[in-house]
Every structure is written in structure tokens, then in C-alpha cells.
Write an enzyme that holds these catalytic residues in place. Structure first.
Site: not given
Lengths: 360, 360
Positions: A102, A172, A196
């Protein structure tokens, strides 16, 4: 209906109490005779919901007054572009620490808009660790420092940062937000996709220090222009109202559960149970540097990969679903977000012991 | 629970059958023991949903094979930026027809990225009509022609375009998509926020001719890069799965209702009932040029504006809600999307007659 424990990395499971409440009022929210998704975002009722959601975010995360909270769309991936567009000064560069897939994706997107300095990368290790602070090459003139505190695929989590970062820190936090207390004042900006720990996919949270949003690039689409969105209370255009509502219910649930101190301890306990089993076994293997193991995403491999499909089949039969690891890593991955009850982890561990006894 | 008829401009009401089905399977979708919003977008079940939703879109709208259908986030407002970023060649300009507030907003956003030529505007009329074709100033070298076939605030709808537009036609169809049959091949690109005729807010549909998406600006964020999204079946990143699911249910309902021919006739009938009443009355006034009256959004004013608040109060007491006009226009607005049953319109008309008799 069988109890299902969903270990998916995201979209992930949501708290059972939240889901039951949302179902109950699905057709008739606040006795309006309408669903929350049929109500104008500018109505009194929705504005109250929006306000209380922000208040709960501030309370749970301890967000200081000089930070804005924005409710956006497009996922963390759109923020990969929004961050450089909003934060970079003209001709500036930005520092990126790469500890997983990511982080690398966010860097690639940022390169569309500015020069990137890679502070350090653990790609050569298969993203199983974090480069030592002494090997980080921070630049002197970067607009910000970006990193990914938790990488969901390889399962690496960073708790600390070195003291010598003198530019705004951007994180992030898609997979760690609300999983434990954090010191927001350490950050210039954090962002997170909702799917999430916050709610369903389609909502993105940005928490940003207000002095950082004053000079967006003139090529910034208004919908990801933090200044425009901040001035319009995230309603420059129609927001994803149902996802926002679900996030509100999740935050209320989190407060009832005792807030982030309480959930943080529980998350530590849940992940420790899985790691303890892995460490006591010759059958399950974690490749991740013990100093940086993720509390949220626990990848592990079986000693004998030919048993992978049997493991997945038998676990699913017991209601333990979505344990397959990411294709780039293989093996298994147990993603244990806030909504995973301890009993789900206990059932997973019981199954893992049983499976090892049977096939090990 | 009282029957509520919601005349909101959007987020708008959704078909009752759809809402009941979604509530029923909210906790247990496809007997998975999970909500659709807890399922991975890359799971077999969700991919089937995504596929069937696209198939139904193609069937209902008659989308030719050389058009891509994208399922995005950010609302039509993000498309205001995405269109110039994806479609404009370097140093090119684009033609914009302005027949209302939304067209003007889309133009303002486009100006961030290219030069805009205003083909014509009806702003001086208060957006109550469409400029005559003969007064349109089309440019010779524009990358595309953009317009808003239905303006929700002033209530102006355009059915035809002149024959001399020789560049791709781009249309913001947020408030008309699926309301009647259209000839997709007439367009280069259409886009629509979902929250009127498609589903809840948070989903945006783009239908684009595939030869137009090959050369996006290098400054295009990946999430709104049509080429990237097309190559990844709208799953470059996590899509808004629940909104996508709801859109799927709405499309199935539309097919059961007989498709766009059938719903188009019904929409015409519903709007005609309201306009007939307005035209037969001295009490209610429509300011819009009769040739361009919207079938979807019907603004009207009361002869005596001091009765506005009483009208809104008494209508709401009967379950006819959200009839207040946009603040820039005043008076009332009845937004009559696909999900508004004819009986809702009949009740509105009965109330309007009753109110006129009482106060007129």
C-alpha cells in the site's frame, strides 16, 4: 443461521449490534417513515447525525480543535492523489517510507503530481520488516513525510517514528484507525478508507491540521480539495449518507465498548493469542519480524503448503471464513478488526490446534 | 407507520419493494451469514452481483458493446473534473451549454483544467428556458460538448440537440438516467450520481465510448482515470459495495416494472397530472417555458407566497414531504423520480386542489 466469523481484510465484518440496529431502522429512521438513505443530506435530521458523528470521532480519537475531520468518497486510493495535490507546494517533493504494497501504491500515485524521495523501503525483504531508523534518508525540503502504519498484505505495523522528521507526517491509517489510541497531534494528516474499522466501503475519513489545507494545487478537483470540503462541512456535494450513518453507529458502539483504550487492549490480546499459537507451533509460520507484527492482519503459512486448500475448506465449514492470504504472499491471513469478537479468535485458535494435531 | 410520499430532489426515495428486500437480507445475503457490505468486492458472490448489475444496465439502457460502464465514487461533482481530465487533449477547449445551476457548476470545475467555451446560457432568464439552437455558438476545435439534460433546481429538461454537434456529446444525466429510453449511441459519455434513480448516494455511473478513454491527462487521479478503472472492472480500489448492491436491486425492479419504455410513459403521465393542475389553476404558477418543462423536477410557486409555510406544514401532515423549493428559486418543488408511485402524485394533486379551495 450459523455463527460466521469473517476474517476478511476489508470490506470487513461490522459489529453485530450495529448491524441489528441498522436493519431494524432500515425502513423507518428516526420515525420519519423513510430510510436514512432517502433523506436529504441537508435535512435537520441528517445534519444532526453528521454533527454527532464528528463529535464522537473527536472524542474517541482525541482530535484537537485545530484539526478538521472530513467525510469524503473515493477510498484511501483517491487520497493517494489528494495528499500531494493539497499539501505539496509548487516544485516541492515529498518523502515516502515504503513498508508494504500500500505504501508503494501511494508513492506511485503521488509521482503523478510531484517528485518522491523514498526514505527507505523493505521491498527486498518481501515487506516483512521495517528498515532501521538509521538507514532512513529523510530529505531536507519535502512537503510532507508519508507512511503506512499498518500494511494489510504482509502484516507489518509500525508504532514509532524517529524524532527527526521535521515536516508534517501523513499516515494512511485505513487498517489501524480506531484500533488503539493514537496521538493525533503527532500527525499533519491521517486518512482512512472506512471498510475496516469505521463502516461500509464508500466513505473515507481525513483528519487534517487546518493550517495545511490553505494552498491546494489549482488542479485539485473540488471534491478532494480539503479547503473546499472543510468550508462546506464535507457537503460541497452529496456525501455517501448511508455509509456516514453506519459510521455513526459504529462510533456509538465503540464508546459503549469503552473507547480506544479498551478496544486497544482487546485487540492486543486477540492478536497475541494467534501469535502465541504460531510461535509455539512447528506447523504454522509467521515470516514477519517480531518487532513489527501487525495486531490487525496476521499472515501465516502452513509448514506444508499442500494442506492450504484443506485448511481453508475445513475452517470455512466451521464458519471461519475468508482466511486465504493475499495472492502475493500466499498461505493464510487472519484479519482481526475491532468487530471481531474474542470468541471468533478463540474458535480460530481451537481450529488451528485441531488442524495441526490432525495433519501435523 | 403512515404512508410517506417523499418528493425530495435527492437523495430521493427508493422503490418500496427494493427497500423491503434489502432489509430482509441485510444480515444474511445469499445465505452467506454475512451482510453484502461485509463481503469482499473480489469474492465470487460480489463479482456475480457486479456482473449482473452491468448486464442489466446494458439491457435496460441499450448500451452498445463499444461503451464501458464504470461504477465510481465521488458523485457527479467529481465527474465535473474527471470529464476534462480524461477527455481533453492537450491545450484543447470544451463547449458547455448552460441551462441551470448544475451546468454552471460543471463548467466552473472544468475551467480548472481547460478553456471553456460557453455555447449559450439561459442564466439571464433565471434558467427557465433553453436558448434557441440558432443562438448556440459551437466552437470548431472543442474536445467535447457538455450539457445537463435535466436541471433539478429550476426544472428544465432538454430532449433534443441540434444536428451540427461534431464532437463527443457529454451529458450529466444524474436526474434523468433510467427515467425514459435514450439513444446511448448519440453520446460520447454520460454520467450520473446514483441518488435519484439508481440507488443510494455514494455511487456514480459513467457510460463512455471506449475510444474516448485512451488518453487521459497525466494529472488524472487513478480513481477517476476511466482507462485505469475500465481495465480493472471498476475495482482498481474498493468500490462502494453496498450502494452497488442497492443499484442492482433497483435495476431488477425496473425490469419487473417493464423497463424504460414503461417507466418513461408512467413518468410522463405522473408529471402531466401535476402540470395539468398547475395550468388549470390561477393559484399555482410554473415559471418554466412549456417546451422545456422537466418531467422529473416540477418547481411551482403559490400565487400568494405568504401561504408557503402553511402549504408545507399541511402537506407534510398528510405524508407529502420535502416539497420545499430550492432556496434560489423559492416556492415548491415536486421531484418525481421512478420510485414515486402514481398514487403519491394523485395524493399530491388532491392536496393541491384542497389547498387551493381552502385558501385560494
Amino acid at each position: 443461521m450459523k455463527d460466521i466469523f469473517n476474517f476478511a481484510p476489508g470490506p470487513a465484518l461490522l459489529p453485530e449490534k450495529v448491524m441489528i440496529k441498522a436493519q431494524k431502522e432500515f425502513l423507518n429512521w428516526r420515525e420519519l417513515g423513510l430510510s436514512v438513505m432517502e433523506v436529504s443530506h441537508r435535512s435537520k435530521d441528517f445534519l444532526e447525525l453528521a454533527e454527532s458523528t464528528e463529535v464522537n470521532f473527536r472524542e474517541l480519537l482525541g482530535v484537537p480543535d485545530n484539526y478538521k475531520i472530513l467525510f469524503l468518497q473515493g477510498g484511501a486510493t483517491l487520497q493517494f492523489a489528494a495528499v500531494p495535490l493539497n499539501l505539496a507546494k509548487q516544485n516541492s517533493s515529498a518523502d515516502y517510507l515504503i513498508t508494504g504494497s500500500w505504501g508503494k501504491k501511494s508513492m506511485k500515485e503521488a509521482e503523478l503530481f510531484l517528485d518522491v524521495n523514498v526514505v527507505a523501503t523493505s521491498e527486498h525483504t518481501g515487506y516483512t520488516t521495517v528498515p532501521d531508523f538509521k538507514d532512513w534518508h529523510l530529505s531536507n525540503d519535502s512537503a510532507y513525510f508519508h507512511y503506512t502504519p499498518n500494511e494489510t498484505i504482509a502484516g507489518v505495523e509500525i508504532d514509532d517514528l524517529p524524532d527527526n522528521i521535521n515536516v508534517p507526517v501523513v499516515a494512511d491509517m485505513s487498517s489501524t484507525i480506531l484500533s488503539k489510541p493514537i496521538d493525533i497531534s503527532r500527525y499533519g494528516l491521517i486518512y482512512a478508507g472506512a471498510q475496516k474499522n469505521i463502516g461500509p466501503s464508500g466513505l473515507t475519513i481525513v483528519i487534517v491540521r487546518e493550517d495545511l489545507i490553505l494552498n491546494p494545487s489549482k488542479f485539485t478537483p473540488s471534491v478532494i480539495n480539503y479547503k473546499v470540503m472543510s468550508e462546506n462541512n464535507s457537503m460541497w456535494n452529496t456525501p455517501p449518507t448511508f455509509a456516514w450513518y453506519m459510521a455513526g453507529l459504529v462510533l456509538e458502539w465503540l464508546k459503549e465498548e469503552g473507547g480506544l483504550n479498551s478496544i486497544g487492549l482487546l485487540n492486543l490480546k486477540k492478536s497475541k493469542k494467534v501469535y502465541d499459537l504460531i510461535d509455539s507451533s512447528q506447523f504454522y509460520i509467521s515470516k514477519v519480524d517480531k518487532r513489527y507484527r501487525s495486531r490487525t492482519n496476521i499472515p501465516f503459512i502452513l509448514f506444508d503448503p499442500s494442506l492450504d486448500s484443506i485448511f481453508l475448506k475445513e475452517s470455512a465449514e466451521l464458519g471461519l471464513v475468508n482466511l486465504k492470504g493475499h495472492r502475493s504472499v500466499g498461505g493464510m491471513r487472519a484479519s482481526i478488526y475491532n468487530a471481531m469478537p474474542e470468541i471468533g479468535v478463540d474458535k480460530l485458535i481451537d481450529f488451528m490446534k485441531f488442524f495441526e494435531n490432525k495433519y501435523g
